[in-house]
Scaffold this motif. Structure first.
Motif, PDB file in Angstrom:
ATOM      1  N   ALA A 105      41.377  -7.962  45.251  1.00  0.00           N
ATOM      2  CA  ALA A 105      40.612  -7.573  45.039  1.00  0.00           C
ATOM      3  C   ALA A 105      39.725  -8.192  44.235  1.00  0.00           C
ATOM      4  N   ARG A 106      40.627  -8.519  43.240  1.00  0.00           N
ATOM      5  CA  ARG A 106      40.155  -9.946  42.214  1.00  0.00           C
ATOM      6  C   ARG A 106      39.948 -11.042  42.629  1.00  0.00           C
ATOM      7  N   THR A 107      40.910 -11.134  43.920  1.00  0.00           N
ATOM      8  CA  THR A 107      41.395 -12.880  43.882  1.00  0.00           C
ATOM      9  C   THR A 107      40.032 -13.091  45.108  1.00  0.00           C
ATOM     10  N   PHE A 108      38.891 -11.803  45.942  1.00  0.00           N
ATOM     11  CA  PHE A 108      38.606 -11.747  46.607  1.00  0.00           C
ATOM     12  C   PHE A 108      37.132 -11.939  45.402  1.00  0.00           C
ATOM     13  N   GLU A 109      36.810 -11.261  44.501  1.00  0.00           N
ATOM     14  CA  GLU A 109      35.476 -11.601  43.736  1.00  0.00           C
ATOM     15  C   GLU A 109      35.711 -12.716  43.043  1.00  0.00           C
ATOM     16  N   GLY A 110      36.641 -13.471  42.773  1.00  0.00           N
ATOM     17  CA  GLY A 110      36.555 -14.902  42.343  1.00  0.00           C
ATOM     18  C   GLY A 110      36.537 -15.870  43.679  1.00  0.00           C
ATOM     19  N   TYR A 111      36.562 -15.523  44.611  1.00  0.00           N
ATOM     20  CA  TYR A 111      35.606 -16.405  45.914  1.00  0.00           C
ATOM     21  C   TYR A 111      34.315 -16.299  45.746  1.00  0.00           C
ATOM     22  N   GLY A 112      33.427 -14.823  45.199  1.00  0.00           N
ATOM     23  CA  GLY A 112      32.059 -14.831  45.178  1.00  0.00           C
ATOM     24  C   GLY A 112      31.884 -14.057  46.347  1.00  0.00           C
ATOM     25  N   CYS A 113      33.078 -13.273  47.080  1.00  0.00           N
ATOM     26  CA  CYS A 113      32.768 -12.586  47.988  1.00  0.00           C
ATOM     27  C   CYS A 113      31.970 -11.410  47.746  1.00  0.00           C
ATOM     28  N   SER A 114      31.327 -10.841  48.741  1.00  0.00           N
ATOM     29  CA  SER A 114      30.047  -9.827  48.699  1.00  0.00           C
ATOM     30  C   SER A 114      30.880  -8.699  49.039  1.00  0.00           C
ATOM     31  N   TYR A 115      31.594  -8.058  49.458  1.00  0.00           N
ATOM     32  CA  TYR A 115      32.372  -6.958  50.267  1.00  0.00           C
ATOM     33  C   TYR A 115      33.851  -7.717  50.798  1.00  0.00           C
ATOM     34  N   ALA A 116      34.890  -7.073  50.588  1.00  0.00           N
ATOM     35  CA  ALA A 116      35.753  -7.208  51.501  1.00  0.00           C
ATOM     36  C   ALA A 116      36.454  -5.607  51.441  1.00  0.00           C
ATOM     37  N   MET A 117      37.468  -5.870  52.695  1.00  0.00           N
ATOM     38  CA  MET A 117      38.391  -4.390  53.034  1.00  0.00           C
ATOM     39  C   MET A 117      39.604  -5.722  53.303  1.00  0.00           C
ATOM     40  N   LEU A 118      40.841  -4.699  54.024  1.00  0.00           N
ATOM     41  CA  LEU A 118      42.381  -5.004  54.245  1.00  0.00           C
ATOM     42  C   LEU A 118      41.868  -4.822  55.934  1.00  0.00           C
ATOM     43  N   LEU A 119      42.944  -5.790  56.099  1.00  0.00           N
ATOM     44  CA  LEU A 119      42.782  -5.204  57.607  1.00  0.00           C
ATOM     45  C   LEU A 119      44.934  -5.874  58.554  1.00  0.00           C
ATOM     46  N   ASP A 120      45.384  -5.625  57.812  1.00  0.00           N
ATOM     47  CA  ASP A 120      46.600  -5.766  57.541  1.00  0.00           C
ATOM     48  C   ASP A 120      47.567  -6.043  57.773  1.00  0.00           C
ATOM     49  N   MET A 121      49.331  -5.529  57.093  1.00  0.00           N
ATOM     50  CA  MET A 121      50.087  -6.166  56.278  1.00  0.00           C
ATOM     51  C   MET A 121      52.014  -6.074  56.882  1.00  0.00           C
ATOM     52  N   ASN A 122      52.252  -6.285  55.737  1.00  0.00           N
ATOM     53  CA  ASN A 122      54.238  -5.953  55.891  1.00  0.00           C
ATOM     54  C   ASN A 122      54.845  -6.861  56.659  1.00  0.00           C
ATOM     55  N   ALA A 123      54.560  -8.334  57.350  1.00  0.00           N
ATOM     56  CA  ALA A 123      54.772  -9.017  58.497  1.00  0.00           C
ATOM     57  C   ALA A 123      53.952  -9.244  58.953  1.00  0.00           C
ATOM     58  N   LEU A 124      54.178 -11.066  59.852  1.00  0.00           N
ATOM     59  CA  LEU A 124      54.043 -12.119  60.316  1.00  0.00           C
ATOM     60  C   LEU A 124      52.903 -11.682  61.119  1.00  0.00           C
ATOM     61  N   GLU A 125      53.778 -11.153  61.966  1.00  0.00           N
ATOM     62  CA  GLU A 125      53.235 -10.542  63.477  1.00  0.00           C
ATOM     63  C   GLU A 125      52.014 -10.007  62.852  1.00  0.00           C
ATOM     64  N   HIS A 126      51.556  -8.816  61.585  1.00  0.00           N
ATOM     65  CA  HIS A 126      50.448  -8.011  61.758  1.00  0.00           C
ATOM     66  C   HIS A 126      49.545  -8.838  60.744  1.00  0.00           C
ATOM     67  N   THR A 127      50.396 -10.198  60.010  1.00  0.00           N
ATOM     68  CA  THR A 127      48.867 -10.522  59.365  1.00  0.00           C
ATOM     69  C   THR A 127      48.757 -12.511  60.443  1.00  0.00           C
ATOM     70  N   TYR A 128      48.680 -12.238  61.358  1.00  0.00           N
ATOM     71  CA  TYR A 128      49.279 -12.964  62.407  1.00  0.00           C
ATOM     72  C   TYR A 128      47.027 -13.843  62.189  1.00  0.00           C
ATOM     73  N   PHE A 129      47.352 -14.993  62.343  1.00  0.00           N
ATOM     74  CA  PHE A 129      46.199 -15.699  62.894  1.00  0.00           C
ATOM     75  C   PHE A 129      45.899 -17.377  63.122  1.00  0.00           C
ATOM     76  N   ALA A 130      45.627 -17.177  64.242  1.00  0.00           N
ATOM     77  CA  ALA A 130      45.998 -19.137  65.021  1.00  0.00           C
ATOM     78  C   ALA A 130      44.029 -19.397  64.479  1.00  0.00           C
ATOM     79  N   LEU A 131      44.388 -20.950  64.938  1.00  0.00           N
ATOM     80  CA  LEU A 131      42.807 -21.378  65.062  1.00  0.00           C
ATOM     81  C   LEU A 131      42.972 -22.310  65.781  1.00  0.00           C
ATOM     82  N   TYR A 132      41.982 -22.551  67.098  1.00  0.00           N
ATOM     83  CA  TYR A 132      42.091 -23.492  68.297  1.00  0.00           C
ATOM     84  C   TYR A 132      41.696 -25.026  69.124  1.00  0.00           C
ATOM     85  N   ASP A 133      42.238 -26.158  68.510  1.00  0.00           N
ATOM     86  CA  ASP A 133      41.282 -27.389  68.445  1.00  0.00           C
ATOM     87  C   ASP A 133      41.388 -27.891  69.796  1.00  0.00           C
ATOM     88  N   ARG A 134      40.236 -28.300  70.336  1.00  0.00           N
ATOM     89  CA  ARG A 134      40.499 -29.178  71.720  1.00  0.00           C
ATOM     90  C   ARG A 134      39.922 -30.095  71.453  1.00  0.00           C
TER      91      ARG A 134
END
Length: 578
Positions: free
Chosen positions: A521-550
């Motif tokens: 919460a405090r880190t999101f606040e430091g970035y100036g976020c107006s609203y923030a929420m939890l997504l998932d947790m506990n393992a890299l599989e559950h916090t997966y993020f991939a970006l596609y460069d074409r």
């Protein structure tokens, strides 16, 4: 794949693309459709039909997923052989998912049809002696009878076993069930939970003993006041965080435009190379400005581990991207979570909404390949059903335990509940993130995608600007923040926030290598976020993020962290499958 996922894709110039929406409904919803103030653009069935469907939607009894759609539109015609054919638009406003039924109710003769371009193409069932599907796209009209010759075209599409099998000369797709994908870690955890007495306790113990801080990232400091430009702002990116800006080593897997490869200045945003409109940043919570760490709102103090752990953020300029949500083949599922107390359960109901499974809706956990070339990023977005409800606290005592709700392509898969953090996309393409209220039910007909995940990390500040910590951020039990069976809240976590910078808006995905909700919460606040929420947790599989460069002509997958690649399904040559 078993995980639920969110896809960000580039906006289309020739037609509107799917948007991300959070739909919601609850048992406390008004008992008649007339009690809801609907948007002027909403397409609704006649009032008597709407009232009957709303009554069915509200009824606390076992039902199928079709009965959970209060705004559905049904067309029926009689075939020359005497059978009836029925076409159900599950949400006419969204115009994406349809159910086609040939003859009497029989799951082998009920088909889930997808309209791949709902913004420009409509589907209707003609009447008369020889009914047909009438598909209109612009000025073109295509007639189709997939039930002809004993459902020959439908049977052939089923026989392909393709997740999206073309129908009607490719104007429509039949959604076929597919086997989900899970990692070894997910499979093992599910096996223990389902086959051992006290399995949840065993899984929690393993997480706490063997995985606690296992993904923690630390970084060595470098030069002070380093950055991408004199004022610390990436061109067209979000403003820098209110924090110290010294340079550190970075393990981020994205290719960034920086002055020093492998180094990032904390709190500053760097453009992602060859993917315009996407930016990345790094932070250690201890370096957030003290006025924020000690500011208004109740949070717990940073502990010594999370304070100096590395966290990574990716921001998307929402003038260039849209958001979509897809449920996994098995999760989050629709039944009861074991968490709520027995007193809030209704005997005889297979789930809190009266629905135990999605049939005849087919869940695939993937995007139609027709849209694959437009996808910019994919990330995991939420909890399994068993963890997506409240065990204690006020929210556990209302709305059957306040199970997290979700909507895909305008279809209510689980009712949205008041008091929960919600991200949703309306049919006009706008993306919203806020705490759901009863009044928000008026938006239901216009919602394309939605996902709820517990309570907010940051609530909107009535005065504007950065949000303020949610009222339950420091309450591990009532906030359902999980972490471990003994309520130790520090663990690997992912979250999301919105940054409003004048006329520009950014959606931010955040990876915290080990953190409590207070640190998030405090880190999101430091970035100036107006609203923030939890997504998932506990393992890299559950916090997966991939970006596609074409940019090179082929799709190159960049993971936020290299270890996240374990989630990708691969072909025989070891290359990720699109």
């Amino acid at each position: 794949m078993l995980r639920v996922s969110v896809n960000l894709r580039a906006r289309l110039n020739d037609c509107a693309a799917p948007r991300l929406v959070t739909g919601l409904m609850m048992a406390a919803l008004a008992t008649s459709a007339s009690a809801i103030t609907l948007p002027d653009t909403a397409i609704l069935p006649p009032q008597p039909v709407l009232a009957q469907q709303m009554s069915s939607y509200l009824a606390e009894r076992p039902k199928n997923i079709i009965e959970l759609q209060p705004f559905r539109e049904t067309e029926t015609a009689q075939l020359p052989d005497g059978q009836t054919v029925t076409l159900i638009s599950l949400n006419p406003n969204v115009n994406s998912w349809f159910v086609l039924q040939v003859g009497p109710w029989n799951l082998s003769k009920i088909y889930h049809i997808q309209n791949p371009i709902p913004a420009v193409q409509t589907i209707a069932l003609s009447k008369g002696p020889d009914p047909q599907l009438v598909i209109r796209s612009g000025g073109e009209v295509t007639n189709c009878t997939p039930w002809a010759n004993q459902d020959q075209a439908l049977a052939a599409a089923q026989a392909t076993r393709m997740p999206f099998a073309p129908l009607c000369a490719g104007h429509l797709f039949l959604r076929n069930p597919v086997q989900g994908h899970s990692t070894q870690l997910e499979w093992t955890a599910n096996f223990i939970r389902n086959n051992f007495i006290g399995g949840e306790l065993i899984v929690g113990l393993v997480k706490n003993v063997f995985f606690k801080d296992a993904f923690r990232i630390v970084a060595s400091p470098g030069a002070a006041n380093a950055g991408i430009s004199g004022n610390g702002m990436a061109p067209s990116g979000p403003p820098p965080a209110q924090s110290k800006h010294f340079e550190v080593t970075a393990r981020i897997g994205l290719h960034l435009i920086t002055h020093t490869p492998g180094r990032m200045a904390l709190g500053r945003w760097y453009p992602v190379a060859d993917v315009p409109g996407v930016f990345a940043s790094a932070m250690q919570p201890a370096e957030v400005d003290a006025s924020i760490l000690n500011g208004p709102g109740k949070t717990n103090p940073l502990d010594s581990i999370e304070a100096h752990s590395m966290d990574y953020f990716t921001a998307f300029d929402l003038s260039q991207f849209e958001l979509g949500y897809a449920m996994g083949t098995s999760h989050p599922s629709l039944g009861w979570s074991p968490r709520p107390p027995a007193g809030v359960r209704v005997p005889g109901l297979p789930g809190p909404d009266g629905v135990g499974n999605p049939a005849p809706v087919v869940l695939l956990g993937m995007l139609n390949p027709v849209l694959d070339s437009q996808v910019v990023a994919t990330f995991a977005a939420g909890f399994k059903r068993r963890h997506g409800a409240f065990q204690t606290g006020p929210l556990s005592e209302v709305n059957h335990g306040s199970h997290y709700g979700f909507i895909e392509q305008g279809v209510i898969m689980s009712k949205l509940q008041p008091g929960l953090a919600t991200i949703f996309v309306l049919n006009d393409g706008s993306i919203h993130m806020r705490t759901w209220t009863l009044a928000d039910n008026a938006l239901l007909p216009e919602i394309r995608f939605a996902r709820q995940n517990g309570v907010p990390l940051l609530e909107r500040n009535p005065a504007g600007g950065a949000g303020i910590p949610g009222s339950l951020v420091a309450n591990g039990d009532a906030g359902n923040w999980s972490g471990s069976v003994d309520n130790r809240l520090r663990t690997l976590r992912a979250g999301a926030c919105m940054i409003d910078q004048g006329a520009k808006r950014f959606f931010v995905y955040a990876f915290f290598s080990t953190a409590t909700p207070s640190a998030m919460a405090r880190t999101f606040e430091g970035y100036g976020c107006s609203y923030a929420m939890l997504l998932d947790m506990n393992a890299l599989e559950h916090t997966y993020f991939a970006l596609y460069d074409r940019s090179g002509g082929k799709r190159a997958v960049e993971h936020l962290l290299p270890g996240m690649a374990v989630v990708d399904k691969k072909d025989g040559s070891g290359h990720p499958i699109a």
